[in-house]
Design a protein around this motif. Structure first.
Motif, PDB file in Angstrom:
ATOM      1  N   ASP A  83       0.851  -1.191   0.000  1.00 31.39           N
ATOM      2  CA  ASP A  83       0.000   0.000   0.000  1.00 31.39           C
ATOM      3  C   ASP A  83       0.888   1.243   0.000  1.00 31.39           C
ATOM      4  O   ASP A  83       1.656   1.473   0.934  1.00 31.39           O
ATOM      5  CB  ASP A  83      -0.893  -0.013   1.242  1.00 31.39           C
ATOM      6  N   ASN A 316      -5.906   9.450 -12.966  1.00 33.65           N
ATOM      7  CA  ASN A 316      -6.930   8.530 -12.454  1.00 33.65           C
ATOM      8  C   ASN A 316      -6.567   7.911 -11.107  1.00 33.65           C
ATOM      9  O   ASN A 316      -7.182   6.931 -10.692  1.00 33.65           O
ATOM     10  CB  ASN A 316      -7.169   7.413 -13.481  1.00 33.65           C
ATOM     11  N   PRO A 318      -6.268   7.221  -7.093  1.00 28.42           N
ATOM     12  CA  PRO A 318      -7.322   7.297  -6.063  1.00 28.42           C
ATOM     13  C   PRO A 318      -7.262   8.557  -5.215  1.00 28.42           C
ATOM     14  O   PRO A 318      -8.276   9.008  -4.699  1.00 28.42           O
ATOM     15  CB  PRO A 318      -7.064   6.054  -5.197  1.00 28.42           C
ATOM     16  N   ASP A 319      -6.068   9.131  -5.039  1.00 30.01           N
ATOM     17  CA  ASP A 319      -5.942  10.321  -4.196  1.00 30.01           C
ATOM     18  C   ASP A 319      -4.764  11.168  -4.670  1.00 30.01           C
ATOM     19  O   ASP A 319      -4.009  10.770  -5.564  1.00 30.01           O
ATOM     20  CB  ASP A 319      -5.780   9.932  -2.722  1.00 30.01           C
ATOM     21  N   GLY A 381      -5.458   1.206  -7.760  1.00 30.18           N
ATOM     22  CA  GLY A 381      -6.661   1.962  -7.433  1.00 30.18           C
ATOM     23  C   GLY A 381      -7.168   1.808  -6.029  1.00 30.18           C
ATOM     24  O   GLY A 381      -8.312   2.136  -5.734  1.00 30.18           O
ATOM     25  N   GLU A 382      -6.330   1.307  -5.104  1.00 33.01           N
ATOM     26  CA  GLU A 382      -6.771   1.162  -3.719  1.00 33.01           C
ATOM     27  C   GLU A 382      -6.627   2.460  -2.961  1.00 33.01           C
ATOM     28  O   GLU A 382      -5.607   3.155  -3.080  1.00 33.01           O
ATOM     29  CB  GLU A 382      -5.926   0.083  -3.008  1.00 33.01           C
ATOM     30  N   THR A 383      -7.618   2.831  -2.173  1.00 30.04           N
ATOM     31  CA  THR A 383      -7.561   4.057  -1.373  1.00 30.04           C
ATOM     32  C   THR A 383      -7.224   3.726   0.071  1.00 30.04           C
ATOM     33  O   THR A 383      -7.346   2.603   0.500  1.00 30.04           O
ATOM     34  CB  THR A 383      -8.915   4.782  -1.427  1.00 30.04           C
TER      35      THR A 383
END
Length: 383
Positions: A83, A316, A318-319, A381-383
């Protein structure tokens, strides 16, 4: 009996394997692997003659690079599964480590008039500037993502970045490492601009930069002849064809003799001790000679596509933190490639900068592939 087995199975501890993650971006991964593969092939060809002459082994530069490539790809895979938000906590610590290493390298023996490498007994060398690039991207992305709404102010949008860049740039100039300094300053400026620093501060920075150059001339007089020599050999390399201009002249001969289609892989003449450092800074000139304009254009296209795909992933993301990490890492690769090709073609003065994924250097390849792994982590694309 079947019901009892089902109940036991439901309560049995599950094997702890790798957690399931969204798929990484395949086009970006393929572009990275294409650059690494092409770079290894070209390094094997470009370095064979100088490796045989210097070390009695034509594969002396390729063999360790293959090992570092394997380790780097493994690191990229691991980084792609971690992550990326963990780098919020690691940013300042890694910057501190990089500053310690940049200071330590100043006490190392000189090589070609510079102190850029730490010698690790039994392991080879470590180039602290590569770690500094990584740390600067992490710290800038960390600060900007936490303070985005206040980036227009001087205290938040300018001061901390100037302090970080000032310390890093000063230590790198003392090596001296002009190309690395320019690269880090450019990466920092791009992240500040994308992050929301006001345009007026960049205008002030231009004036401050001119003042800094003047100060550097006074404080570090040894830097003046070093830079002046590079500048004069750039303006007229044929004025000293056997001295300062030799490397540039031989590079231009290699590029010109390649023509449209090149002499063929492995058939370079200039790599036979005519072009100094064909395995490192000037590997692109050997590529032009062997693969010609078509092959060189194909490599440049790979770098352009990597930048384009990276910016697409940043848009694009996630943050904001993930977007800034991607921008920092892909812009670093693109800028470094542009600077290297510009040097090889004598578009800018010789700054001693390597070509990403192509030039010999374990630290650089490991760090680059680790950074690409972080980009792939953001692409999940994991937040």
């Amino acid at each position: 009996m079947h019901k009892q087995n089902a109940i036991q199975a439901a309560h049995r501890p599950k094997a702890r394997g790798l957690r399931q993650l969204p798929a990484m971006d395949l086009p970006f991964l393929l572009l990275v692997l294409a650059l690494v593969g092409t770079g290894l092939v070209m390094l094997g060809s470009a370095s064979s003659a100088v490796a045989l002459y210097r070390r009695g082994d034509p594969y002396a530069y390729l063999r360790p690079q293959l090992l570092y490539a394997a380790l780097g790809i493994a690191a990229m895979w691991v980084a792609s599964r971690v992550d990326y938000h963990i780098y919020h906590r690691l940013a300042w610590g890694l910057l501190a480590v990089s500053l310690v290493l940049l200071t330590a390298v100043l006490f190392m023996p000189e090589y070609n008039g510079c102190r850029r490498w730490l010698v690790l007994p039994g392991l080879g060398t470590l180039q602290p500037s590569e770690i500094a690039k990584f740390a600067v991207v992490l710290v800038f992305a960390h600060i900007i993502s936490l303070n985005h709404s206040r980036m227009g102010s001087f205290g938040v949008g300018v001061l901390p970045f100037v302090l970080v860049l000032g310390v890093v740039a000063t230590l790198m100039l003392l090596e001296p490492h002009l190309s690395g300094t320019v690269l880090i300053l450019c990466i920092g400026a791009v992240l500040m601009f994308v992050g929301g620093t006001g345009l007026k501060w960049f205008i002030f920075a231009g004036a401050g930069g001119a003042a800094a150059v003047g100060s550097a001339v006074l404080i570090m007089p040894d830097l003046v002849p070093y830079a002046a020599n590079r500048l004069s050999s750039w303006l007229d390399p044929f004025a000293d064809p056997l001295g300062a201009g030799h490397q540039t002249i031989q590079s231009l001969y290699a590029i010109g003799s390649g023509g449209a289609a090149g002499l063929g892989l492995g058939n370079s003449r200039q790599k036979h001790l005519f072009v100094p450092e064909p395995q490192n800074d000037f590997i692109f000139s050997i590529l032009c000679e062997e693969l010609g304009f078509v092959g060189a254009s194909g490599v440049i296209l790979l770098f352009v596509l990597l930048l384009w795909r990276g910016i697409t992933l940043a848009v694009n993301a996630p943050d904001r933190f993930g977007a800034l990490l991607v921008v920092g890492f892909v812009v670093q690769v693109a800028l470094q490639a542009v600077l290297n090709i510009a040097v090889v073609t004598n578009t800018i003065p010789n700054t001693g900068i390597s070509l990403p994924f192509f030039s010999s250097g374990g630290t650089s390849l490991l760090m680059l592939l680790g950074e690409m792994g972080i980009v792939l982590s953001v692409s999940r694309g994991e937040t």
